[in-house]
Design a protein around this motif. Structure first.
Motif, PDB file in Angstrom:
ATOM      1  N   SER A 201       0.825  -1.070  -0.119  1.00 13.65           N
ATOM      2  CA  SER A 201      -0.068   0.069  -0.121  1.00 13.65           C
ATOM      3  C   SER A 201       0.971   1.161   0.115  1.00 13.65           C
ATOM      4  O   SER A 201       1.968   1.264   0.536  1.00 13.65           O
ATOM      5  CB  SER A 201      -1.027   0.061   1.286  1.00 13.65           C
ATOM      6  OG  SER A 201      -0.222  -0.195   2.357  1.00 13.65           O
ATOM      7  N   VAL A 202       0.356   2.130  -0.604  1.00  8.13           N
ATOM      8  CA  VAL A 202       1.282   3.480  -0.616  1.00  8.13           C
ATOM      9  C   VAL A 202       0.713   4.556  -0.038  1.00  8.13           C
ATOM     10  O   VAL A 202      -0.431   4.795   0.130  1.00  8.13           O
ATOM     11  CB  VAL A 202       1.058   4.001  -2.317  1.00  8.13           C
ATOM     12  CG1 VAL A 202       1.805   5.326  -2.504  1.00  8.13           C
ATOM     13  CG2 VAL A 202       1.843   3.147  -3.303  1.00  8.13           C
ATOM     14  N   GLY A 203       1.463   5.276   0.979  1.00  3.31           N
ATOM     15  CA  GLY A 203       1.169   6.294   1.915  1.00  3.31           C
ATOM     16  C   GLY A 203       0.804   7.418   1.110  1.00  3.31           C
ATOM     17  O   GLY A 203       0.976   7.593  -0.182  1.00  3.31           O
ATOM     18  N   ALA A 204       0.436   8.479   1.735  1.00  5.11           N
ATOM     19  CA  ALA A 204       0.037   9.665   0.924  1.00  5.11           C
ATOM     20  C   ALA A 204       1.298  10.418   0.562  1.00  5.11           C
ATOM     21  O   ALA A 204       2.267  10.860   1.192  1.00  5.11           O
ATOM     22  CB  ALA A 204      -0.521  10.662   2.005  1.00  5.11           C
ATOM     23  N   GLY A 205       1.425  10.045  -0.829  1.00  7.38           N
ATOM     24  CA  GLY A 205       2.631  10.500  -1.666  1.00  7.38           C
ATOM     25  C   GLY A 205       3.940   9.960  -1.320  1.00  7.38           C
ATOM     26  O   GLY A 205       4.830  10.382  -1.576  1.00  7.38           O
ATOM     27  N   GLY A 206       3.763   8.752  -0.598  1.00  2.00           N
ATOM     28  CA  GLY A 206       5.021   8.015   0.025  1.00  2.00           C
ATOM     29  C   GLY A 206       5.702   9.133   0.964  1.00  2.00           C
ATOM     30  O   GLY A 206       6.963   8.959   0.934  1.00  2.00           O
ATOM     31  N   GLN A 207       5.217   9.790   1.588  1.00  2.00           N
ATOM     32  CA  GLN A 207       5.701  10.825   2.259  1.00  2.00           C
ATOM     33  C   GLN A 207       5.453  10.552   4.246  1.00  2.00           C
ATOM     34  O   GLN A 207       4.303  10.329   4.475  1.00  2.00           O
ATOM     35  CB  GLN A 207       5.382  12.262   2.194  1.00  2.00           C
ATOM     36  CG  GLN A 207       6.057  13.384   3.114  1.00  2.00           C
ATOM     37  CD  GLN A 207       5.722  14.769   2.085  1.00  2.00           C
ATOM     38  OE1 GLN A 207       6.076  15.006   1.043  1.00  2.00           O
ATOM     39  NE2 GLN A 207       4.705  15.466   2.736  1.00  2.00           N
ATOM     40  N   VAL A 208       6.192  10.856   4.944  1.00  2.00           N
ATOM     41  CA  VAL A 208       6.091  11.109   6.397  1.00  2.00           C
ATOM     42  C   VAL A 208       6.516  12.496   6.696  1.00  2.00           C
ATOM     43  O   VAL A 208       7.277  13.003   6.041  1.00  2.00           O
ATOM     44  CB  VAL A 208       6.692  10.136   7.452  1.00  2.00           C
ATOM     45  CG1 VAL A 208       5.996   8.692   7.127  1.00  2.00           C
ATOM     46  CG2 VAL A 208       8.132   9.953   7.163  1.00  2.00           C
ATOM     47  N   SER A 209       5.912  13.038   7.685  1.00  2.00           N
ATOM     48  CA  SER A 209       6.493  14.445   8.371  1.00  2.00           C
ATOM     49  C   SER A 209       6.435  14.424   9.606  1.00  2.00           C
ATOM     50  O   SER A 209       5.903  13.638  10.291  1.00  2.00           O
ATOM     51  CB  SER A 209       5.425  15.368   7.689  1.00  2.00           C
ATOM     52  OG  SER A 209       4.346  15.341   7.989  1.00  2.00           O
ATOM     53  N   GLY A 210       7.314  15.302  10.270  1.00  2.00           N
ATOM     54  CA  GLY A 210       7.279  15.745  11.747  1.00  2.00           C
ATOM     55  C   GLY A 210       8.021  16.953  11.794  1.00  2.00           C
ATOM     56  O   GLY A 210       8.623  17.656  10.952  1.00  2.00           O
ATOM     57  N   LYS A 211       8.055  17.244  13.236  1.00  2.00           N
ATOM     58  CA  LYS A 211       8.479  18.653  13.366  1.00  2.00           C
ATOM     59  C   LYS A 211       9.820  18.403  13.905  1.00  2.00           C
ATOM     60  O   LYS A 211      10.144  17.386  14.335  1.00  2.00           O
ATOM     61  CB  LYS A 211       7.847  19.420  14.502  1.00  2.00           C
ATOM     62  CG  LYS A 211       6.483  20.372  13.795  1.00  2.00           C
ATOM     63  CD  LYS A 211       5.737  20.974  14.943  1.00  2.00           C
ATOM     64  CE  LYS A 211       4.807  21.840  14.676  1.00  2.00           C
ATOM     65  NZ  LYS A 211       4.155  22.503  15.710  1.00  2.00           N
ATOM     66  N   GLN A 212      10.786  19.512  13.927  1.00  2.00           N
ATOM     67  CA  GLN A 212      12.116  19.523  14.421  1.00  2.00           C
ATOM     68  C   GLN A 212      12.102  18.937  15.909  1.00  2.00           C
ATOM     69  O   GLN A 212      10.967  19.173  16.630  1.00  2.00           O
ATOM     70  CB  GLN A 212      12.771  20.806  14.387  1.00  2.00           C
ATOM     71  CG  GLN A 212      13.008  21.391  12.927  1.00  2.00           C
ATOM     72  CD  GLN A 212      13.398  23.085  13.228  1.00  2.00           C
ATOM     73  OE1 GLN A 212      12.765  23.599  14.000  1.00  2.00           O
ATOM     74  NE2 GLN A 212      14.266  23.254  12.537  1.00  2.00           N
ATOM     75  N   GLY A 213      12.910  17.967  16.138  1.00  2.00           N
ATOM     76  CA  GLY A 213      12.933  17.403  17.637  1.00  2.00           C
ATOM     77  C   GLY A 213      11.937  16.309  18.004  1.00  2.00           C
ATOM     78  O   GLY A 213      11.802  16.019  18.892  1.00  2.00           O
ATOM     79  N   GLU A 214      11.193  15.764  16.810  1.00  2.00           N
ATOM     80  CA  GLU A 214      10.216  14.811  17.104  1.00  2.00           C
ATOM     81  C   GLU A 214      10.838  13.659  16.717  1.00  2.00           C
ATOM     82  O   GLU A 214      11.757  13.198  15.988  1.00  2.00           O
ATOM     83  CB  GLU A 214       8.926  15.062  16.339  1.00  2.00           C
ATOM     84  CG  GLU A 214       7.954  16.283  17.063  1.00  2.00           C
ATOM     85  CD  GLU A 214       6.926  16.486  15.975  1.00  2.00           C
ATOM     86  OE1 GLU A 214       6.091  17.293  16.518  1.00  2.00           O
ATOM     87  OE2 GLU A 214       6.510  15.773  14.894  1.00  2.00           O
ATOM     88  N   VAL A 215       9.915  12.406  17.223  1.00  2.00           N
ATOM     89  CA  VAL A 215      10.383  11.062  16.936  1.00  2.00           C
ATOM     90  C   VAL A 215       9.195  10.603  16.232  1.00  2.00           C
ATOM     91  O   VAL A 215       8.052  10.755  16.343  1.00  2.00           O
ATOM     92  CB  VAL A 215      10.323  10.099  18.346  1.00  2.00           C
ATOM     93  CG1 VAL A 215      10.725   8.730  18.002  1.00  2.00           C
ATOM     94  CG2 VAL A 215      11.658  10.666  19.058  1.00  2.00           C
ATOM     95  N   VAL A 216       9.420  10.073  14.983  1.00  2.00           N
ATOM     96  CA  VAL A 216       8.383   9.735  13.989  1.00  2.00           C
ATOM     97  C   VAL A 216       8.671   7.894  13.964  1.00  2.00           C
ATOM     98  O   VAL A 216       9.475   7.324  13.807  1.00  2.00           O
ATOM     99  CB  VAL A 216       8.627  10.185  12.623  1.00  2.00           C
ATOM    100  CG1 VAL A 216       7.557   9.514  11.812  1.00  2.00           C
ATOM    101  CG2 VAL A 216       8.632  11.684  12.577  1.00  2.00           C
ATOM    102  N   LEU A 217       7.535   7.364  14.255  1.00  2.00           N
ATOM    103  CA  LEU A 217       7.482   5.934  14.032  1.00  2.00           C
ATOM    104  C   LEU A 217       7.184   5.518  12.538  1.00  2.00           C
ATOM    105  O   LEU A 217       6.177   5.996  11.995  1.00  2.00           O
ATOM    106  CB  LEU A 217       6.407   5.181  15.049  1.00  2.00           C
ATOM    107  CG  LEU A 217       6.132   3.867  14.889  1.00  2.00           C
ATOM    108  CD1 LEU A 217       7.393   3.055  15.362  1.00  2.00           C
ATOM    109  CD2 LEU A 217       4.885   3.490  15.528  1.00  2.00           C
ATOM    110  N   VAL A 218       7.984   4.620  11.866  1.00  2.00           N
ATOM    111  CA  VAL A 218       7.922   4.313  10.704  1.00  2.00           C
ATOM    112  C   VAL A 218       7.828   2.918  10.604  1.00  2.00           C
ATOM    113  O   VAL A 218       8.442   1.961  11.208  1.00  2.00           O
ATOM    114  CB  VAL A 218       9.100   4.763   9.710  1.00  2.00           C
ATOM    115  CG1 VAL A 218       8.980   4.312   8.241  1.00  2.00           C
ATOM    116  CG2 VAL A 218       9.548   6.292   9.943  1.00  2.00           C
TER     117      VAL A 218
END
Ligand SMILES: [Zn+2]
Length: 305
Positions: A40-57
């Motif tokens: 499955s393809v995410g929204a534009g194959g993109q993740v985002s987060g703010k400076q200093g954040e932890v993003v779970l991929v």
């Protein structure tokens, strides 16, 4: 070396606040060539987060790969299995990563082949507050001897970050090491004695001297020290490049190499080093990025054995 097998069954709950995004899918390069497994393809194959954040991929995988490695800027992320056909990785966005779009490449390595996935990471700007501090000048403008001491201590800290346990030691939710009023926010732009200085890389939690400080999760003590700036402190290795730091302690109650459990007392609040009053400086480093410790509290990785 094979990727260490994470034999337990794990589930990850999504982050419910804007601090973190869960990526449930990625855009595989194999789709471009109309071959290989479909994802499955995410929204534009993109993740985002703010400076200093932890993003779970999280990414879907076929069968059981030997290992799954990600590359983001100069940082390496080791992904780990969380359930059948799914691997997860924690991506730390440094407090000073420049806002913009960057590529995260993920290699899924099977015995006979490697699949490369690519996704775009959008780093968004965080508005950090300004903090003005007045400190004795000998704590700010260092003499030669003190400067040499600070450099040696900084090297010791960087060496502590160089080696880490190659599998996740943390389990379930992360906990605050001490309760109290935040007296210095993560990322604050610091003006010390009227001069702009390095931004604040952790959270300062004010609490009375002697208040117990607990480990934010399971881990292994990687460093105990008494440094010029950070005073008495502990660095805990939680595996896979995730470290927590506890500074300005009045006492350190653990030893180098000791295995600690979530909630275990590792020291007491103090004001050793460069501190204007008793508080805990709580810092978190993830794959070389300085991230906001509070962004971890929204994450839960429940491993079951
Ligand atoms: Zn601090």
């Amino acid at each position: 070396m094979n990727f260490p097998v994470f034999s337990s069954r794990a589930t990850v709950r999504p982050w419910f606040v804007a601090l973190v995004l869960v990526l449930a899918s990625v855009f595989p390069i194999s789709l471009l060539f109309k071959e290989g497994p479909q994802y499955s393809v995410g929204a534009g194959g993109q993740v985002s987060g703010k400076q200093g954040e932890v993003v779970l991929v999280t990414i879907p995988v076929k069968d059981r790969p030997d290992r799954v490695k990600g590359q983001f800027l100069q940082r390496t992320l080791t992904f780990f299995p969380i359930r059948e056909h799914t691997y997860a990785g924690l991506l730390g966005l440094d407090m000073q990563d420049r806002p913009g779009r960057y590529e995260l490449t993920i290699d899924v390595v099977y015995p006979q082949r490697t699949e490369r996935r690519s996704l775009t990471v959008l780093v968004m700007k965080e508005e950090y507050p300004e903090q003005r501090l007045t400190l004795p000048s000998n704590m700010v403008d260092l003499d030669k001897k003190t400067l040499a001491r600070v450099q040696t201590e900084s090297k010791a800290v960087h060496e502590a970050f160089a080696g880490f346990v190659p599998h996740p030691l943390w389990k379930g939710r992360f906990v605050e090491p001490v309760r109290g009023k935040i007296s210095g926010r993560f990322g604050s732009r610091r003006i010390i004695n009227g001069q702009p200085r390095k931004p604040h890389s952790g959270e300062d939690i004010a609490a009375p001297k002697g208040t117990p400080v607990v480990a934010m999760n399971d881990g292994m003590v990687r460093l105990t020290a008494d440094h010029f700036f950070s005073g008495k402190g502990v660095i805990v290795d939680h595996g896979l490049g995730l470290f927590s730091m506890y500074f300005h302690l009045s006492s350190v109650d653990v030893e180098h190499g000791q295995v600690v459990k979530k909630g275990q007392v590792i020291g007491k609040v103090g004001s050793t080093g460069r501190a204007t009053g008793p508080h805990l400086h709580w810092g978190v480093r993830l794959n070389g990025s300085r991230v906001d410790p509070y962004s971890l509290l929204e994450l839960s990785v429940d491993a079951q054995s």
